[in-house]
Design a protein around this motif. Sequence first.
Motif, short mmCIF file in Angstrom:
data_model
loop_
_atom_site.label_atom_id
_atom_site.label_comp_id
_atom_site.label_asym_id
_atom_site.label_seq_id
_atom_site.Cartn_x
_atom_site.Cartn_y
_atom_site.Cartn_z
N GLY A 378 4.49 -30.51 21.77
CA GLY A 378 5.84 -30.08 21.41
C GLY A 378 5.89 -28.82 20.56
N ASP A 379 4.77 -28.42 19.96
CA ASP A 379 4.76 -27.20 19.15
C ASP A 379 4.17 -26.02 19.88
OD1 ASP A 379 2.13 -28.00 19.23
OD2 ASP A 379 1.74 -27.69 17.08
N PHE A 380 3.95 -26.15 21.19
CA PHE A 380 3.35 -25.06 21.95
C PHE A 380 4.25 -23.83 21.95
CE2 PHE A 380 2.90 -22.67 25.94
CZ PHE A 380 1.58 -22.29 25.83
N ASP A 381 3.65 -22.68 21.71
CA ASP A 381 4.36 -21.41 21.77
C ASP A 381 3.37 -20.32 22.13
OD1 ASP A 381 6.50 -19.70 21.71
OD2 ASP A 381 6.91 -19.89 19.57
N VAL A 382 3.87 -19.13 22.39
CA VAL A 382 3.00 -18.05 22.85
C VAL A 382 3.27 -16.78 22.05
CG1 VAL A 382 3.08 -19.01 25.18
CG2 VAL A 382 4.61 -17.12 24.59
N ASP A 383 2.27 -15.93 22.02
CA ASP A 383 2.44 -14.56 21.56
C ASP A 383 3.06 -13.80 22.73
OD1 ASP A 383 2.05 -11.78 21.04
OD2 ASP A 383 0.43 -12.24 19.66
N GLU A 384 4.29 -13.35 22.54
CA GLU A 384 5.05 -12.81 23.67
C GLU A 384 4.53 -11.47 24.17
OE1 GLU A 384 9.39 -14.87 23.09
OE2 GLU A 384 8.83 -13.29 21.68
N ARG A 385 3.57 -10.88 23.49
CA ARG A 385 2.92 -9.69 24.04
C ARG A 385 2.17 -10.01 25.32
NH1 ARG A 385 0.07 -7.73 18.53
NH2 ARG A 385 -0.14 -10.02 18.39
N ALA A 386 1.88 -11.27 25.52
CA ALA A 386 1.19 -11.69 26.74
C ALA A 386 2.03 -11.43 27.99
CB ALA A 386 0.84 -13.18 26.66
N ILE A 387 3.35 -11.38 27.85
CA ILE A 387 4.21 -11.16 29.01
C ILE A 387 3.90 -9.81 29.65
CG2 ILE A 387 6.60 -10.83 29.76
CD1 ILE A 387 7.39 -12.86 27.54
N ALA A 388 3.82 -8.77 28.85
CA ALA A 388 3.52 -7.44 29.39
C ALA A 388 2.15 -7.42 30.04
CB ALA A 388 3.60 -6.38 28.29
N VAL A 389 1.19 -8.13 29.46
CA VAL A 389 -0.15 -8.19 30.04
C VAL A 389 -0.09 -8.81 31.44
CG1 VAL A 389 -2.48 -9.14 29.78
CG2 VAL A 389 -1.23 -8.33 27.77
N GLY A 390 0.64 -9.93 31.56
CA GLY A 390 0.76 -10.58 32.85
C GLY A 390 1.44 -9.71 33.88
N VAL A 391 2.51 -9.03 33.48
CA VAL A 391 3.23 -8.15 34.41
C VAL A 391 2.31 -7.04 34.90
CG1 VAL A 391 5.12 -6.50 34.63
CG2 VAL A 391 5.49 -8.67 33.43
N GLU A 392 1.61 -6.39 33.97
CA GLU A 392 0.78 -5.26 34.36
C GLU A 392 -0.45 -5.71 35.15
OE1 GLU A 392 0.12 -2.77 30.96
OE2 GLU A 392 2.24 -2.26 30.79
N LEU A 393 -0.93 -6.92 34.88
CA LEU A 393 -2.01 -7.48 35.70
C LEU A 393 -1.55 -7.65 37.14
CD1 LEU A 393 -4.85 -8.93 35.86
CD2 LEU A 393 -3.58 -11.05 35.45
N PHE A 394 -0.38 -8.25 37.33
CA PHE A 394 0.14 -8.47 38.67
C PHE A 394 0.39 -7.16 39.40
CE2 PHE A 394 2.09 -12.83 37.46
CZ PHE A 394 0.99 -13.49 37.94
N THR A 395 1.03 -6.21 38.73
CA THR A 395 1.36 -4.95 39.41
C THR A 395 0.09 -4.17 39.76
OG1 THR A 395 1.71 -3.87 37.26
CG2 THR A 395 3.64 -4.77 38.38
N ALA A 396 -0.89 -4.16 38.87
CA ALA A 396 -2.15 -3.47 39.17
C ALA A 396 -2.86 -4.15 40.34
CB ALA A 396 -3.04 -3.44 37.94
N ALA A 397 -2.84 -5.48 40.37
CA ALA A 397 -3.48 -6.20 41.47
C ALA A 397 -2.83 -5.85 42.80
CB ALA A 397 -3.41 -7.71 41.22
#
Length: 406
Positions: A378-397
Amino acid sequence: MNQLKSREPGSVALPGTLSAPLRAELIAFRRDLHMHPELGNQEFRTTAAVKARLEAAGLAPKVLPTGTGLVCDIGTWDRGRPMLAIRADLDALPIPDVKTVPYRSTVPNRAHACGHDVHTTTALGAGLVLAELDRQGLLPNAVRLIFQPAEEVLPGGAADAIEAGVLDGVGRIIAVHCDPKVDAGRIGLRPGPITSACDRLEVTLDGPGGHTARPHLTTDLVTAAARIAVDVPALLARRVDARSGLAVTWGRIEAGHACNVIPQHAALSGTVRCLDLPAWREAPDLIHAAIDEIATLHRAKSTITYVRGVPPVVNDPVITELLRDAMTARRGAEQVEDTEQSLGGEDFSWYLEHVPGAMARLGVRTPGDTTRRDLHAGDFDVDERAIAVGVELFTAAALIDAAPRL
């Protein structure tokens, strides 16, 4: 793909990085999803939000026949070359959100505690970036976005999505999964198995009960249930190769209501996890036999419900290298780390029964944070900088995958 294996950041300018306004928009989008979590096959608001944003970008997403989830193609498909697909999942979990943050869940006992809001947002962001690249003539081959419902509902919404045709024309598929053990800015990769199989097991036991003063005249279902809980995992450990990682873990045992009454009914339920695909295929017969042996020993009648969940996710080595090349191009080779095979289940595996693909672990831990967090908490959360990493990973792929045709 191989010709780009040695690519380092900056050696070739890849388009598709995120602007500051888009980064802020995606963080806001993720927070909105986080505040309004929906369970599997109920993701109507989430589906509508993704659909509206893709349509605002000039795309034509299509809602899946189940009423939740959607698929969206970007660019012009060269029918001589199958598309790359990017998959995200939409659903949340039936647990309370206990964080103290402005974007805490507004729905009681519902939380995005597995990061699917991040998965959805990264795929959406990749779609927006790729749509802009397509308008600029910089997207050599079409890419398909798959927003899938009900990943948390065994056997998973992937099967329904596949039946609806989301893989028609697709030759390769990629995805990410949040990992709270990996720092934001990094990804974890592993060729071969990266998750385990996961099935659901339910056992009911019946027999004549009676007084605890005369257990010899009854079927002692409490003892029978206890022996099944303890002995089934032990028997399996001697009937399969230990390297298969076949494990039965019980989450519920129920029997009786009074201290001096032996009940007429008992029940157990749990999960079956397995690291090895052949052992997973044998698991139902092995587990049925073990339970029946123990139940018979205690003169109990057993009824077993074995629900097939998902096989292991087995990353294709070539597609894994595509993700490594993409991350290297964006962030540098040092931002890729090896990861282990987990005992978690993921229905992304069903796509890999049809086309090769790979899943990366997306780091979401704030660097330097020593707080231990885990998925499905229930306390799970993320460092939202990860969103940009995921987007750029997908677009580069997507761009590197199409590079041989440039």
